[in-house]
Design a protein around this motif. Structure first.
Motif, PDB file in Angstrom:
ATOM      1  N   LEU A 125     -69.820  18.362  35.088  1.00 51.96           N
ATOM      2  CA  LEU A 125     -71.093  19.079  35.041  1.00 51.96           C
ATOM      3  C   LEU A 125     -71.742  19.164  36.418  1.00 51.96           C
ATOM      4  N   GLU A 126     -71.622  18.101  37.206  1.00 51.60           N
ATOM      5  CA  GLU A 126     -72.193  18.122  38.555  1.00 51.60           C
ATOM      6  C   GLU A 126     -71.501  19.167  39.427  1.00 51.60           C
ATOM      7  N   CYS A 127     -70.205  19.328  39.260  1.00 52.25           N
ATOM      8  CA  CYS A 127     -69.472  20.354  40.015  1.00 52.25           C
ATOM      9  C   CYS A 127     -69.975  21.751  39.654  1.00 52.25           C
ATOM     10  N   PHE A 128     -70.279  21.960  38.375  1.00 53.76           N
ATOM     11  CA  PHE A 128     -70.805  23.263  37.952  1.00 53.76           C
ATOM     12  C   PHE A 128     -72.191  23.500  38.546  1.00 53.76           C
ATOM     13  N   LEU A 129     -73.020  22.469  38.532  1.00 50.47           N
ATOM     14  CA  LEU A 129     -74.391  22.607  39.040  1.00 50.47           C
ATOM     15  C   LEU A 129     -74.427  22.804  40.548  1.00 50.47           C
ATOM     16  N   THR A 130     -73.454  22.223  41.265  1.00 49.06           N
ATOM     17  CA  THR A 130     -73.422  22.336  42.728  1.00 49.06           C
ATOM     18  C   THR A 130     -72.418  23.373  43.227  1.00 49.06           C
ATOM     19  N   CYS A 131     -71.851  24.134  42.302  1.00 47.44           N
ATOM     20  CA  CYS A 131     -70.920  25.224  42.633  1.00 47.44           C
ATOM     21  C   CYS A 131     -69.649  24.740  43.346  1.00 47.44           C
ATOM     22  N   LYS A 132     -69.192  23.538  43.018  1.00 48.25           N
ATOM     23  CA  LYS A 132     -67.922  23.047  43.547  1.00 48.25           C
ATOM     24  C   LYS A 132     -66.813  23.419  42.561  1.00 48.25           C
ATOM     25  N   PHE A 133     -66.492  24.701  42.544  1.00 45.79           N
ATOM     26  CA  PHE A 133     -65.637  25.224  41.493  1.00 45.79           C
ATOM     27  C   PHE A 133     -64.174  24.805  41.647  1.00 45.79           C
ATOM     28  N   ASN A 134     -63.737  24.562  42.880  1.00 41.83           N
ATOM     29  CA  ASN A 134     -62.363  24.122  43.088  1.00 41.83           C
ATOM     30  C   ASN A 134     -62.123  22.791  42.368  1.00 41.83           C
ATOM     31  N   ARG A 135     -63.005  21.845  42.577  1.00 41.05           N
ATOM     32  CA  ARG A 135     -62.887  20.539  41.919  1.00 41.05           C
ATOM     33  C   ARG A 135     -63.107  20.670  40.414  1.00 41.05           C
ATOM     34  N   LEU A 136     -64.029  21.532  40.012  1.00 42.41           N
ATOM     35  CA  LEU A 136     -64.303  21.742  38.585  1.00 42.41           C
ATOM     36  C   LEU A 136     -63.053  22.200  37.849  1.00 42.41           C
ATOM     37  N   ILE A 137     -62.321  23.146  38.443  1.00 44.46           N
ATOM     38  CA  ILE A 137     -61.111  23.671  37.803  1.00 44.46           C
ATOM     39  C   ILE A 137     -60.071  22.566  37.646  1.00 44.46           C
ATOM     40  N   GLN A 138     -59.962  21.686  38.645  1.00 39.95           N
ATOM     41  CA  GLN A 138     -58.986  20.592  38.567  1.00 39.95           C
ATOM     42  C   GLN A 138     -59.325  19.627  37.422  1.00 39.95           C
ATOM     43  N   ILE A 139     -60.602  19.247  37.342  1.00 46.44           N
ATOM     44  CA  ILE A 139     -61.022  18.333  36.263  1.00 46.44           C
ATOM     45  C   ILE A 139     -60.859  19.008  34.914  1.00 46.44           C
ATOM     46  N   LEU A 140     -61.231  20.282  34.838  1.00 44.61           N
ATOM     47  CA  LEU A 140     -61.160  21.024  33.585  1.00 44.61           C
ATOM     48  C   LEU A 140     -59.725  21.109  33.070  1.00 44.61           C
ATOM     49  N   GLU A 141     -58.789  21.278  33.973  1.00 45.03           N
ATOM     50  CA  GLU A 141     -57.381  21.375  33.570  1.00 45.03           C
ATOM     51  C   GLU A 141     -56.886  20.037  33.013  1.00 45.03           C
ATOM     52  N   ASP A 142     -57.310  18.934  33.626  1.00 42.64           N
ATOM     53  CA  ASP A 142     -56.942  17.605  33.107  1.00 42.64           C
ATOM     54  C   ASP A 142     -57.513  17.394  31.709  1.00 42.64           C
ATOM     55  N   ILE A 143     -58.767  17.789  31.528  1.00 40.13           N
ATOM     56  CA  ILE A 143     -59.420  17.635  30.222  1.00 40.13           C
ATOM     57  C   ILE A 143     -58.744  18.530  29.188  1.00 40.13           C
ATOM     58  N   ARG A 144     -58.375  19.734  29.598  1.00 43.00           N
ATOM     59  CA  ARG A 144     -57.732  20.673  28.667  1.00 43.00           C
ATOM     60  C   ARG A 144     -56.431  20.080  28.117  1.00 43.00           C
ATOM     61  N   LYS A 145     -55.611  19.495  28.988  1.00 40.03           N
ATOM     62  CA  LYS A 145     -54.349  18.898  28.544  1.00 40.03           C
ATOM     63  C   LYS A 145     -54.598  17.762  27.565  1.00 40.03           C
ATOM     64  N   GLN A 146     -55.646  16.985  27.834  1.00 44.38           N
ATOM     65  CA  GLN A 146     -55.968  15.853  26.964  1.00 44.38           C
ATOM     66  C   GLN A 146     -56.507  16.315  25.621  1.00 44.38           C
ATOM     67  N   MET A 147     -57.432  17.280  25.639  1.00 44.72           N
ATOM     68  CA  MET A 147     -58.137  17.682  24.425  1.00 44.72           C
ATOM     69  C   MET A 147     -57.361  18.696  23.581  1.00 44.72           C
ATOM     70  N   LEU A 148     -56.244  19.184  24.075  1.00 45.85           N
ATOM     71  CA  LEU A 148     -55.413  20.073  23.254  1.00 45.85           C
ATOM     72  C   LEU A 148     -54.922  19.372  21.990  1.00 45.85           C
ATOM     73  N   LEU A 149     -54.877  18.036  22.039  1.00 45.71           N
ATOM     74  CA  LEU A 149     -54.414  17.262  20.888  1.00 45.71           C
ATOM     75  C   LEU A 149     -55.565  16.810  20.001  1.00 45.71           C
ATOM     76  N   ASP A 150     -56.780  17.255  20.309  1.00 41.38           N
ATOM     77  CA  ASP A 150     -57.913  16.879  19.474  1.00 41.38           C
ATOM     78  C   ASP A 150     -57.944  17.754  18.224  1.00 41.38           C
ATOM     79  N   VAL A 151     -58.118  17.132  17.073  1.00 40.85           N
ATOM     80  CA  VAL A 151     -58.017  17.832  15.802  1.00 40.85           C
ATOM     81  C   VAL A 151     -59.141  18.842  15.603  1.00 40.85           C
ATOM     82  N   TYR A 152     -60.291  18.654  16.261  1.00 42.25           N
ATOM     83  CA  TYR A 152     -61.440  19.519  16.009  1.00 42.25           C
ATOM     84  C   TYR A 152     -61.642  20.606  17.064  1.00 42.25           C
ATOM     85  N   ILE A 153     -61.331  20.303  18.321  1.00 37.70           N
ATOM     86  CA  ILE A 153     -61.587  21.288  19.383  1.00 37.70           C
ATOM     87  C   ILE A 153     -60.298  21.777  20.035  1.00 37.70           C
TER      88      ILE A 153
END
Length: 399
Positions: free
Chosen positions: A260-288
């Motif tokens: 969230l801090e990356c989004f608020l401070t426009c550090k989009f390069n780092r945001l995309i990296q974190i988001l991709e890690d979260i995406r791989k993890q949460m793909l196995l979540d039953v609800y999201i």
């Protein structure tokens, strides 16, 4: 196994079955054996049927998963049916004796018997039988809560949402008792693609998570992902990052705070990296899990829109570098956003640049003021003309 160990009881079984259906078959052997043993030892015959069906349809046939033989399964099924019949007999006895409360309690006991076993269809049918027997707010809370969880595991989301709303409407109950229903309403809102509402429901829990459906890191993920996909920077800064719920849930996983801090401070390069890690993890979540790809695409689009506001002209190669993707991918995304009217710009295909058609705010304000002044002068002249005509008695009178 680490993913499953964070959960317990029915939730662990439901998530484990989802893992079996989503993970590559080569990674499922250990989880399959664990779930088979657990379902047998805890008498969860409904879950066992689902697990064995998945194993037979998609897992490697040559491995030993601990499945029962046909004779052993039939024997187990007979024993389970006998347990259900004994509880049904108690229901009949209490009904014939006119013991209304005992009748209700026995129905709920049999419903719980089926619920624990993973037979959500029979459990829900019994809960509906008890609906006319509930009188007090406490009884209504117990019934609607059970119906909410049962219909959720049955994957009937509209009925789940309906019952969760009924639980939340019981204002006489302590707020703490209503928190699981708020989490379920958030899950239903995700299923309805209403991500802003989902975030608001998760934040309503104020960090007091019962762990019945999701652990703290799950809720931190739900809140951060849904907020980025639906809220502006000011709202995220004021209502999400400062909320007690998000601070509590993200203590064990600070990457969600950084996201969230990356989004608020426009550090989009780092945001995309974190988001991709979260995406791989949460793909196995039953609800999201099944929505993660679309959610991440929406977040990246919002970041790109925000990024383009700061530039009048920028090379596509620089955009690709900032958003950690190929030039072809970023160009394709830009074309879609421009076509949808979300970015006011044009692409120079020869020079591989993007030029935004930015509005000069100063000139825009000056033009607005000038137009207002002209309108005022015109209206004033009309009023003065009218006054002069009345003074000179230049009036057309009717017959």
């Amino acid at each position: 196994m680490e993913l499953i160990s964070r959960y317990s009881d029915v939730n662990q079984m439901a998530r484990g079955i989802y893992f079996l259906s989503e993970l590559p078959s080569s990674q499922c052997a250990e989880i399959a054996r664990f779930l088979v043993n657990k379902s047998i030892s805890e008498d969860r015959i409904g879950f066992y049927k689902d697990i064995s069906a998945i194993i037979k349809s998609r897992l490697l046939p040559n491995q030993n998963y601990g499945l029962l033989s046909d004779e052993e399964f039939v024997s187990w099924e007979i024993k389970f049916k006998e347990g259900a019949d004994q509880r049904e007999y108690k229901i009949t006895q209490s009904k014939n004796a006119g013991l209304k409360d005992s009748y209700r309690v026995n129905i709920l006991e049999l419903a719980g018997y089926y619920y624990k076993a993973g037979d959500m269809n029979n459990s829900l049918k019994l809960l509906l039988r008890a609906k006319d027997l509930t009188v007090t707010a406490e009884q209504q809370y117990e019934l609607y809560s059970r119906m909410t969880f049962t219909s959720l595991y049955k994957k009937n989301m509209s009925f789940t949402q309906n019952n969760a709303q009924k639980v939340l409407s019981l204002v006489t109950m302590p707020e703490k008792n209503l928190l699981p229903a708020a989490v379920i309403m958030g899950i239903c809102s995700i299923d309805n693609a209403n991500y802003k509402t989902a975030t608001e429901y998760f934040l309503r829990t104020a960090g007091d998570n019962s762990q019945e459906l999701a652990c703290n890191s799950d809720l931190a993920a739900y809140i951060s992902i849904c907020a980025l996909a639906s809220m502006d920077r000011k709202t995220i800064s004021n209502e999400v990052t400062q909320s007690k719920a998000f601070i509590t849930y993200s203590e064990e996983e600070p990457k969600y705070i950084e996201l969230l801090e990356c989004f608020l401070t426009c550090k989009f390069n780092r945001l995309i990296q974190i988001l991709e890690d979260i995406r791989k993890q949460m793909l196995l979540d039953v609800y999201i899990g099944k929505y993660m790809t679309n959610l991440c695409d929406e977040i990246k689009s919002r970041c790109l829109i925000q990024f383009m506001k700061a530039f009048k002209k920028i090379r596509i190669s620089e955009l690709a570098l900032n958003f950690v993707c190929s030039e072809e991918d970023i160009e394709e995304k830009l074309v879609k956003l421009i076509a949808d009217g979300k970015i006011d710009a044009r692409i120079d295909a020869h020079q591989k640049t993007v030029m935004s058609r930015q509005v000069d705010e100063k000139n825009k304000v000056n033009r607005t003021v000038l137009n207002i002044a002209k309108s005022f002068m015109h209206n004033t002249q009309l009023v003065l003309l009218r006054m002069s005509m009345l003074k000179a008695d230049v009036v057309v009178r009717g017959k």
